[in-house]
Enzyme design. Sequence first.
Site, mmCIF file in Angstrom:
data_model
loop_
_atom_site.group_PDB
_atom_site.id
_atom_site.type_symbol
_atom_site.label_atom_id
_atom_site.label_comp_id
_atom_site.label_asym_id
_atom_site.label_seq_id
_atom_site.Cartn_x
_atom_site.Cartn_y
_atom_site.Cartn_z
ATOM 1 N N HIS A 2 2.860 1.269 0.963
ATOM 2 C CA HIS A 2 4.308 1.253 0.719
ATOM 3 C C HIS A 2 4.878 2.660 0.886
ATOM 4 O O HIS A 2 4.723 3.486 -0.011
ATOM 5 C CB HIS A 2 4.592 0.789 -0.712
ATOM 6 C CG HIS A 2 4.186 -0.618 -0.975
ATOM 7 N ND1 HIS A 2 5.047 -1.682 -0.806
ATOM 8 C CD2 HIS A 2 3.023 -1.153 -1.382
ATOM 9 C CE1 HIS A 2 4.429 -2.805 -1.106
ATOM 10 N NE2 HIS A 2 3.193 -2.509 -1.458
ATOM 11 N N CYS A 29 2.197 -4.238 3.634
ATOM 12 C CA CYS A 29 1.326 -4.806 2.600
ATOM 13 C C CYS A 29 1.293 -6.338 2.677
ATOM 14 O O CYS A 29 0.718 -6.872 3.610
ATOM 15 C CB CYS A 29 1.744 -4.263 1.234
ATOM 16 S SG CYS A 29 0.421 -4.322 0.051
ATOM 17 N N GLU A 39 8.144 2.967 1.101
ATOM 18 C CA GLU A 39 9.489 2.826 0.512
ATOM 19 C C GLU A 39 9.515 3.095 -0.986
ATOM 20 O O GLU A 39 10.580 3.302 -1.540
ATOM 21 C CB GLU A 39 10.057 1.428 0.824
ATOM 22 C CG GLU A 39 9.446 0.257 0.065
ATOM 23 C CD GLU A 39 8.051 -0.136 0.504
ATOM 24 O OE1 GLU A 39 7.527 0.440 1.470
ATOM 25 O OE2 GLU A 39 7.473 -1.022 -0.144
HETATM 26 N N1 GLN Z 1 -1.947 -8.410 -2.863
HETATM 27 C C1 GLN Z 1 -0.725 -8.853 -2.281
HETATM 28 C C2 GLN Z 1 -0.937 -10.056 -1.378
HETATM 29 O O1 GLN Z 1 -2.020 -10.415 -1.111
HETATM 30 C C3 GLN Z 1 -0.074 -7.742 -1.484
HETATM 31 C C4 GLN Z 1 0.340 -6.622 -2.399
HETATM 32 C C5 GLN Z 1 1.536 -5.863 -1.946
HETATM 33 O O2 GLN Z 1 2.298 -6.308 -1.085
HETATM 34 N N2 GLN Z 1 1.751 -4.729 -2.551
HETATM 35 O O3 GLN Z 1 -0.011 -10.613 -0.931
#
Ligand code: GLN
Length: 199
Positions: free
Chosen positions: A173, A79, A175
């Site tokens: 995610h 992410c 995890e």
């Molecule tokens: N929206 C977040 C970002 O731009 C990422 C979100 C996440 O890691 N769950 O960093």
Amino acid sequence: MGPIGVLCLQGDFREHLAVLTKIGVPAVRIRKPQDLIGIAGLIIPGGESTVIDKLSQIYELSIPIKKLIGAGLPVFGTCAGLIMLAIDFTGGPADQENFGGLDVTVSRNAFGTQVDSFETELRFDGIDHAIHVAFIRAPIVKRAGAGVSVLATLDDGQIVAVRQGNLLGISFHPEVTGVTSVHEYFVEMCKTANFTAEK
Ligand code: GLN
């Protein structure tokens, strides 16, 4: 094999450490440059990429991590961690920087805000069963370069997991939903790479 480092500056690093413990893989918290010495791989957790960027510069981790990526260290970004690995991303403040390395263009917050977060089942190339994962203000891979393998897509074809050599990036995610198989996949990558980070 040396331990796997988890970048512990911001985000859900605790959950990643818990997965590594659950699958019996030694882990080390990365907060200072010297913590990187001896690691066989690095996990960059989800969280907020703008904050991970700023803190990695303040704690002088940004340059050593970029060097290790260039040297072939296996790195797994989830992410915000995927955003940190992309060579190109959209939707961030003009001064946002990252580590780079992965030849993809990523769009931040591509599904909307926190209320648009969701869980789903995914097929992941290299994992023999569907995985139940969470998308939390997730990015999408809008472009994958010629050397990049797509490992997972949503039903509409949007790319959510990629690999280029020793770099693994996923939008979601595993995890937080108790899935260990993506971490096991990454540990296999680390074993194959047989890399040890030096000073
Ligand atoms: N929206 C977040 C970002 O731009 C990422 C979100 C996440 O890691 N769950 O960093």
